[in-house]
Design an enzyme around this catalytic site. Structure first.
Site, PDB file in Angstrom:
ATOM      1  N   CYS A  10     -53.805  25.112 -26.261  1.00  0.00           N
ATOM      2  CA  CYS A  10     -54.871  25.932 -26.830  1.00  0.00           C
ATOM      3  C   CYS A  10     -54.317  27.071 -27.670  1.00  0.00           C
ATOM      4  O   CYS A  10     -53.366  27.751 -27.271  1.00  0.00           O
ATOM      5  CB  CYS A  10     -55.738  26.497 -25.706  1.00  0.00           C
ATOM      6  SG  CYS A  10     -57.127  27.501 -26.281  1.00  0.00           S
TER       7      CYS A  10
ATOM      8  N   CYS B 168     -56.216  34.833 -24.296  1.00  0.00           N
ATOM      9  CA  CYS B 168     -57.374  34.577 -23.431  1.00  0.00           C
ATOM     10  C   CYS B 168     -56.952  34.655 -21.965  1.00  0.00           C
ATOM     11  O   CYS B 168     -55.909  34.123 -21.571  1.00  0.00           O
ATOM     12  CB  CYS B 168     -57.954  33.197 -23.747  1.00  0.00           C
ATOM     13  SG  CYS B 168     -59.302  32.695 -22.655  1.00  0.00           S
TER      14      CYS B 168
ATOM     15  N   CYS C 161     -56.695  31.194 -18.835  1.00  0.00           N
ATOM     16  CA  CYS C 161     -55.564  30.370 -18.381  1.00  0.00           C
ATOM     17  C   CYS C 161     -54.295  31.209 -18.356  1.00  0.00           C
ATOM     18  O   CYS C 161     -54.075  32.048 -19.226  1.00  0.00           O
ATOM     19  CB  CYS C 161     -55.350  29.174 -19.311  1.00  0.00           C
ATOM     20  SG  CYS C 161     -56.714  27.997 -19.369  1.00  0.00           S
TER      21      CYS C 161
ATOM     22  N   CYS D  42     -61.479  25.189 -26.372  1.00  0.00           N
ATOM     23  CA  CYS D  42     -61.262  25.405 -24.946  1.00  0.00           C
ATOM     24  C   CYS D  42     -60.908  24.081 -24.307  1.00  0.00           C
ATOM     25  O   CYS D  42     -61.602  23.078 -24.514  1.00  0.00           O
ATOM     26  CB  CYS D  42     -62.503  25.996 -24.277  1.00  0.00           C
ATOM     27  SG  CYS D  42     -62.231  26.410 -22.537  1.00  0.00           S
TER      28      CYS D  42
ATOM     29  N   GLN E 209     -69.006  24.036  -6.675  1.00  0.00           N
ATOM     30  CA  GLN E 209     -67.589  23.802  -6.900  1.00  0.00           C
ATOM     31  C   GLN E 209     -67.372  23.654  -8.411  1.00  0.00           C
ATOM     32  O   GLN E 209     -68.193  23.069  -9.104  1.00  0.00           O
ATOM     33  CB  GLN E 209     -67.131  22.555  -6.160  1.00  0.00           C
ATOM     34  CG  GLN E 209     -67.158  22.673  -4.647  1.00  0.00           C
ATOM     35  CD  GLN E 209     -66.229  23.744  -4.111  1.00  0.00           C
ATOM     36  OE1 GLN E 209     -65.210  24.066  -4.737  1.00  0.00           O
ATOM     37  NE2 GLN E 209     -66.562  24.314  -2.956  1.00  0.00           N
TER      38      GLN E 209
ATOM     39  N   PHE F 269     -71.313  29.062   6.089  1.00  0.00           N
ATOM     40  CA  PHE F 269     -71.240  29.480   4.678  1.00  0.00           C
ATOM     41  C   PHE F 269     -71.594  28.271   3.810  1.00  0.00           C
ATOM     42  O   PHE F 269     -70.865  27.895   2.893  1.00  0.00           O
ATOM     43  CB  PHE F 269     -69.846  30.011   4.327  1.00  0.00           C
ATOM     44  CG  PHE F 269     -69.334  31.088   5.250  1.00  0.00           C
ATOM     45  CD1 PHE F 269     -69.682  32.411   5.056  1.00  0.00           C
ATOM     46  CD2 PHE F 269     -68.512  30.769   6.322  1.00  0.00           C
ATOM     47  CE1 PHE F 269     -69.212  33.405   5.909  1.00  0.00           C
ATOM     48  CE2 PHE F 269     -68.033  31.748   7.182  1.00  0.00           C
ATOM     49  CZ  PHE F 269     -68.391  33.073   6.969  1.00  0.00           C
TER      50      PHE F 269
ATOM     51  N   ASP G 250     -66.536  27.121   4.791  1.00  0.00           N
ATOM     52  CA  ASP G 250     -66.061  27.320   3.416  1.00  0.00           C
ATOM     53  C   ASP G 250     -66.474  28.727   2.993  1.00  0.00           C
ATOM     54  O   ASP G 250     -67.425  28.914   2.234  1.00  0.00           O
ATOM     55  CB  ASP G 250     -66.671  26.259   2.495  1.00  0.00           C
ATOM     56  CG  ASP G 250     -66.202  26.401   1.047  1.00  0.00           C
ATOM     57  OD1 ASP G 250     -65.214  27.111   0.812  1.00  0.00           O
ATOM     58  OD2 ASP G 250     -66.842  25.801   0.165  1.00  0.00           O
TER      59      ASP G 250
ATOM     60  N   CYS H 267     -60.834  29.125  -0.714  1.00  0.00           N
ATOM     61  CA  CYS H 267     -60.492  29.419  -2.109  1.00  0.00           C
ATOM     62  C   CYS H 267     -59.489  30.558  -2.197  1.00  0.00           C
ATOM     63  O   CYS H 267     -59.260  31.111  -3.276  1.00  0.00           O
ATOM     64  CB  CYS H 267     -61.755  29.756  -2.910  1.00  0.00           C
ATOM     65  SG  CYS H 267     -62.675  31.173  -2.274  1.00  0.00           S
TER      66      CYS H 267
END
Length: 396
Positions: free
Chosen positions: A48, A54, A57, A132, A235, A262, A328, A354
């Site tokens: 990219c 940006c 990433c 993107c 997700q 959750f 979760d 996460c």
């Protein structure tokens, strides 16, 4: 003396065996005495044009092998930091490019035009997105039309643009977009119709106002269409969701009753229900109501409960009534709820996380209560970013 980069640290810097950090370096690179980075076998050209500016990433210069090593080590090192023994390390999952089905972009009117995109790293400045490689094509296709909409009809304040790929198409939610006057309202309707949006809503500070929704917006979970409230959590990729759900199903197979804690809209609950009976516990009222309505409407054996598990976790006695537990939690982890699980008679826990750091602390509490970490899988749904997820299975 030159040094080789042996791993990528949590924030994306390359690290040598002596512990020196170098921004932009990845595993296999060589750092010369003057600090120059000599690309190694895993260093590739970022795809990219915005990479480096940006903030979406951080690791596009790493090939899949280096990315997989990074995601794996983030999770394994988190377990090691708490002296947790891993029974079986399952293969690491990486989501492919252009699969992100939800994202929040930022827009701002600038002169006679507008900018739209992610923000720069460590800055509020918006990178005007012209390409993107992480967004699903359906989402990226709206970037240029949204730029024109903002240029023609937005005020001077920054706008947040939440895009989500639902069953019916793209759900677009504009925050701080002041739709003043008939011309602005007509422009919104024309924009929604022209681009086939599933829903178009905006928020001027008083909550979501929907201006376009030809059919009720849903997201299918476990073959059941579930109403999707504004700003719902999903997700980030479909492939990632399928993997997480598949692991949870494997981990709790055979349990007749499952507590899904959750639970959100019911990502895991709808996949696990039938033959198992599932208790789905969620604090967000809109998500709880959507899960309850879908379960009742389709005859799915799910009992939805509205409860804040941080302030009022299920007690050890309540937990002990279930054959297995799935949780979760948000990034902060689930310390209060895990303490009750540890004190209960539960012996099967599937923990999806996460945040490897908060997960490791919770996992330590389970291990100290007699659980064993049977299986662990690192997951990289946020491709080229430093955000890492995992699935895990504990028994005792």
């Amino acid at each position: 003396m030159s040094e080789e980069i042996t791993r990528i640290a949590a924030k994306g810097d390359g690290v040598t065996a002596t512990g020196r950090h170098f921004a932009g370096a990845i595993t296999g690179d060589i750092v010369s005495e003057d600090g120059t980075i000599i690309p190694g076998p895993h260093h590739v050209d970022p795809p990219c044009r915005h990479f480096g500016t940006c903030g979406g990433c951080q690791l596009q210069q790493a090939d899949d092998a280096a990315l997989r090593q990074f995601v794996t080590e983030r999770v394994v090192f988190a377990a090691e930091s708490q002296d947790i023994q891993v029974g079986q390390l399952l293969p690491t999952h990486l989501s492919p490019p252009r699969t992100r089905r939800r994202a929040t972009l930022h827009g701002l009117k600038a002169g006679k035009g507008a900018v739209i995109g992610f923000r720069e790293g460590r800055s509020n400045r918006i990178v005007d997105m012209r390409e993107c490689h992480i967004l699903a094509p359906e989402l990226f296709a709206l970037v240029a039309p949204l730029r024109k909409l903002i240029a023609d009809h937005a005020g001077k304040q920054p706008i947040d643009i939440a895009l989500t790929l639902a069953d019916q198409g793209v759900d677009c939610f504009l925050k701080n977009f002041a739709a003043d006057g008939l011309a602005a309202t007509e422009a919104l309707l024309e924009f929604a119709g022209t681009h086939g949006l599933a829903r178009l809503s905006f928020d001027q500070g008083y909550g979501a106002e929907t201006v376009w929704e030809p059919d009720p917006v849903t997201i299918t979970l476990g073959n059941v269409p579930v109403d999707m409230p504004h700003d719902s959590f999903l997700q980030p990729t479909r492939d990632g969701e399928d993997l997480l759900v598949g692991d949870a199903r494997d981990f709790v197979t055979g349990a007749n009753t499952v507590a899904d804690l959750f639970s959100g809209l019911g990502t895991f609950a709808f996949a696990l229900a039938g033959p198992a009976k599932v208790l789905a516990v969620e604090a967000a009222r809109d998500a709880f109501l959507a899960c309850k309505g879908a379960a009742n409407g389709h005859g799915v054996p799910i009992h939805a409960m509205h409860r804040d598990l941080f302030r009022n976790p299920l007690t050890a006695e309540e937990i002990g009534r279930f054959g297995a537990v799935v949780l979760d939690p948000p990034r902060a982890g689930a310390r209060e709820q895990v303490a009750q699980i540890a004190a209960s008679e539960a012996n099967r826990v599937a923990y999806v996380s996460c945040n490897p750091s908060s997960w490791a602390k919770d996992a330590k509490a389970l291990v100290e209560a007699g659980f064993r970490l049977e299986k662990l899988r690192p997951v990289g749904q946020f491709r080229w970013s430093t955000h890492v997820e995992l699935t895990s299975y504990f028994t005792r």
